[in-house]
Write an enzyme that holds these catalytic residues in place. Structure first.
Site, PDB file in Angstrom:
ATOM      1  CE  LYS A 186      98.958 -43.732 -42.034  1.00 50.03           C
ATOM      2  NZ  LYS A 186      98.279 -44.000 -43.319  1.00 50.03           N
ATOM      3  N   GLY A 240      87.458 -39.827 -43.656  1.00 51.23           N
ATOM      4  CA  GLY A 240      87.422 -41.285 -43.518  1.00 51.23           C
ATOM      5  C   GLY A 240      86.146 -41.705 -42.817  1.00 51.23           C
ATOM      6  CD  GLU A 262      84.319 -32.852 -44.994  1.00 51.15           C
ATOM      7  OE1 GLU A 262      83.215 -33.436 -45.072  1.00 51.15           O
ATOM      8  OE2 GLU A 262      84.437 -31.630 -44.965  1.00 51.15           O
ATOM      9  CB  CYS A 296      81.892 -39.776 -48.169  1.00 53.47           C
ATOM     10  SG  CYS A 296      83.513 -40.311 -47.735  1.00 53.47           S
ATOM     11  CD  GLU A 393      79.880 -44.487 -46.037  1.00 53.07           C
ATOM     12  OE1 GLU A 393      80.496 -44.692 -44.990  1.00 53.07           O
ATOM     13  OE2 GLU A 393      80.049 -43.475 -46.737  1.00 53.07           O
TER      14      GLU A 393
HETATM   15  C1  SIN Z   1      84.216 -38.054 -50.737  1.00 54.86           C
HETATM   16  O1  SIN Z   1      83.834 -39.153 -51.056  1.00 54.86           O
HETATM   17  O2  SIN Z   1      84.355 -37.760 -49.542  1.00 54.86           O
HETATM   18  C2  SIN Z   1      84.568 -36.978 -51.724  1.00 54.86           C
HETATM   19  C3  SIN Z   1      83.631 -36.850 -52.821  1.00 54.86           C
HETATM   20  C4  SIN Z   1      83.732 -35.517 -53.540  1.00 54.86           C
HETATM   21  O3  SIN Z   1      84.500 -34.625 -53.163  1.00 54.86           O
HETATM   22  O4  SIN Z   1      82.985 -35.368 -54.497  1.00 54.86           O
END
Ligand code: SIN
Length: 491
Positions: A186, A240, A262, A296, A393
């Site tokens: 998804k 996410g 992740e 992230c 964040e």
């Molecule tokens: C992410 O923001 O989770 C991925 C960043 C990356 O793979 O460099």
């Protein structure tokens, strides 16, 4: 206004608006669709099939059937198909980049980079799938032999985010398919088009029907509930936010599914006063402003040692003044918009709160007029760890700068968070390179470098940033079960 994205492509067949199940392009059973927008203009660029729970169940059942044959194929024959898919992704880079920029907003240069990064996972895992070795285990009895073999875990459900609409798919689907699993994916409702284009290329590469199913939907709750509770799904992989990850893990508990997560980050970047600022500035700019701060592993807290604090702020402000936020169709754009109007609101709310709590605005911090979800590059100074922004964040182009006195203090500040995805630091001192790397409670540490991602390295976090690793030789482990076989009476 609906814009004809297909007209911009050399191969208009890469533009797909239907879901992809059992090798067929499908509308929602009830005909429902949802709109996908270009975040730089607010224009509708696609109307995508809006599937619900029952079509998700169908996709899972089909995946389960399809993987029965796939798992029995040799790793080499699976790898050959993945290798062709990799080649097709690269050959179609320009079209895939246009699709990605149109739905996600990142500049074409960034999208091209992501397509190459995305393709690299398919190639890497095509090769790693051939190296799934077992063990022969010495047992205490002379007439027995112990063996451990690895087998595909089963149907994999994958839920992927909008910030990297292609690479976050290939680093889950690549390992799953390479070891013999099937996938029900998804993609984020904001960016389903990149996923569908990948599926089209997978089919052209010879991927058998039913192995990769793309369930497009705006109803994340209904589809997520099926993916996390259906007995035929043996593993969920998710990229996410941490709150959503926790919820999905709780839902997966009912059928004891394997999960890999992740999740969110709160990355520190520590700049010691012995650092080479000529090296630091491009590193900080990459870590903070790549994808307009929507990663992230973005530098969320920039910790600068007191002796160079002023110079650092001046140099960062000068660099940021050169940025040009704009649409991907405008060649001069150096940075794109945020994904949605809500994302702009969230970032602005964090900035306003920080100012109320005593932050100073070095630049930016104002909402801009005009179409698109743009937020200006912003630098905030005079911050401290009691302010709410320290624990949040930001997910936007806002550089939050903190100062510190000593190495020990920097490490304590850096570790003062429930998150532990990525951390970075700059120093010319060799002892510090080792000691600080070891002291940081993070899954990934960049020393004098912030461009740390690659298909060959383990991506993942400590603490509430997740579990499991993607990419690298470790990236197949989460898609495998280990089976112990005891052969007795071998006399
Ligand atoms: C992410 O923001 O989770 C991925 C960043 C990356 O793979 O460099």
């Amino acid at each position: 206004m609906t814009v004809q994205l297909a007209d911009q492509l050399s191969d208009p067949n890469l533009f797909r608006q239907q879901a992809y199940i059992n090798g067929q392009w499908k509308n929602a059973d009830n005909g429902d669709t949802f709109a996908v927008m270009d975040p730089a203009t607010g224009n509708v660029i696609a109307q995508v099939a809006n599937l619900g729970a029952s079509q998700t169940v169908t996709a899972i059942e089909i995946a389960d059937q399809a993987m029965r044959k796939w798992r029995l194929q040799t790793a080499k024959s699976r790898a050959d198909i993945l290798e062709s898919w990799y080649q097709l992704i690269l050959l179609n880079t320009e079209d895939l980049a246009i699709i990605m920029s149109a739905e996600q907003g990142k500049t074409l240069a960034e999208s091209r980079g992501e397509i190459s990064y995305s393709a690299s996972f398919i190639k890497w895992f095509a090769e790693e799938g051939k190296r799934v070795y077992g063990d022969v285990i010495p047992l205490a009895q002379s007439d027995r032999r112990g063996i451990a073999i690895k087998q595909p875990i089963g149907v994999v459900a994958a839920i992927t985010p909008w910030n990297f609409p292609s690479a976050m798919i290939s680093r889950k689907v690549g390992p799953a398919l390479s070891v013999g699993c099937a996938v029900v994916l998804k993609p984020a409702a904001e960016t389903p088009l990149s996923a569908l284009a990948l599926a089209e290329l997978g089919e052209r590469a010879g991927l058998p029907a039913g192995l990769l199913n793309i369930v497009t939907s705006e109803d994340a709750v209904a589809v997520g509930a099926v993916l996390t509770t259906h007995a035929l799904v043996k593993k969920l992989t998710f990229t996410g936010s941490t709150p959503v990850g926790k919820l999905l893990m709780a839902q997966c508990a009912s059928t004891v599914k394997r999960t890999s997560m992740e999740l969110g980050g709160n990355a520190p970047i520590i700049v010691f006063d012995d650092a080479d600022l000529d090296l630091v500035m491009p590193g900080v700019i990459n870590a903070k402003f790549r994808n307009s701060g929507q990663t992230c592993i973005s530098a969320n807290r920039i910790l600068v040692q007191k002796g160079i604090y002023q110079e650092f702020i001046e140099r960062l402000s000068a660099a940021v003044a050169e940025f040009d936020f704009g649409a991907y169709t405008d060649k001069s754009s150096s940075h794109g918009p945020l994904i949605t109007a809500k994302a702009v609101e969230n970032v602005h709310a964090k900035v306003k709160k920080a100012i109320e709590q005593g932050a100073t605005v070095v630049c930016g911090g104002q909402l801009s007029d005009g179409p698109g979800h743009f937020y200006p590059a912003t630098i905030l100074g005079n911050l401290n760890s009691d302010m709410s922004i320290f624990q949040e964040e930001i997910f936007g182009p806002v550089a939050a700068i903190y100062s510190f006195d000593t190495e020990q203090q920097a490490v304590e500040i850096a570790n003062d968070t429930p998150f532990g995805l990525a951390a970075y630091f700059y120093t010319e001192n060799m002892r510090r390179c080792w000691k600080v790397s070891e002291a940081l409670e993070y899954g990934m540490v960049g020393v004098n470098e912030t461009a740390i991602s690659a298909e060959v390295v383990p991506f993942g976090g400590f603490k509430e940033s997740g579990q499991g690793r993607e990419g690298s030789k470790y990236g197949v482990d989460d898609y495998l079960e280990i089976k112990y076989i005891c052969m007795g009476n071998v006399d």
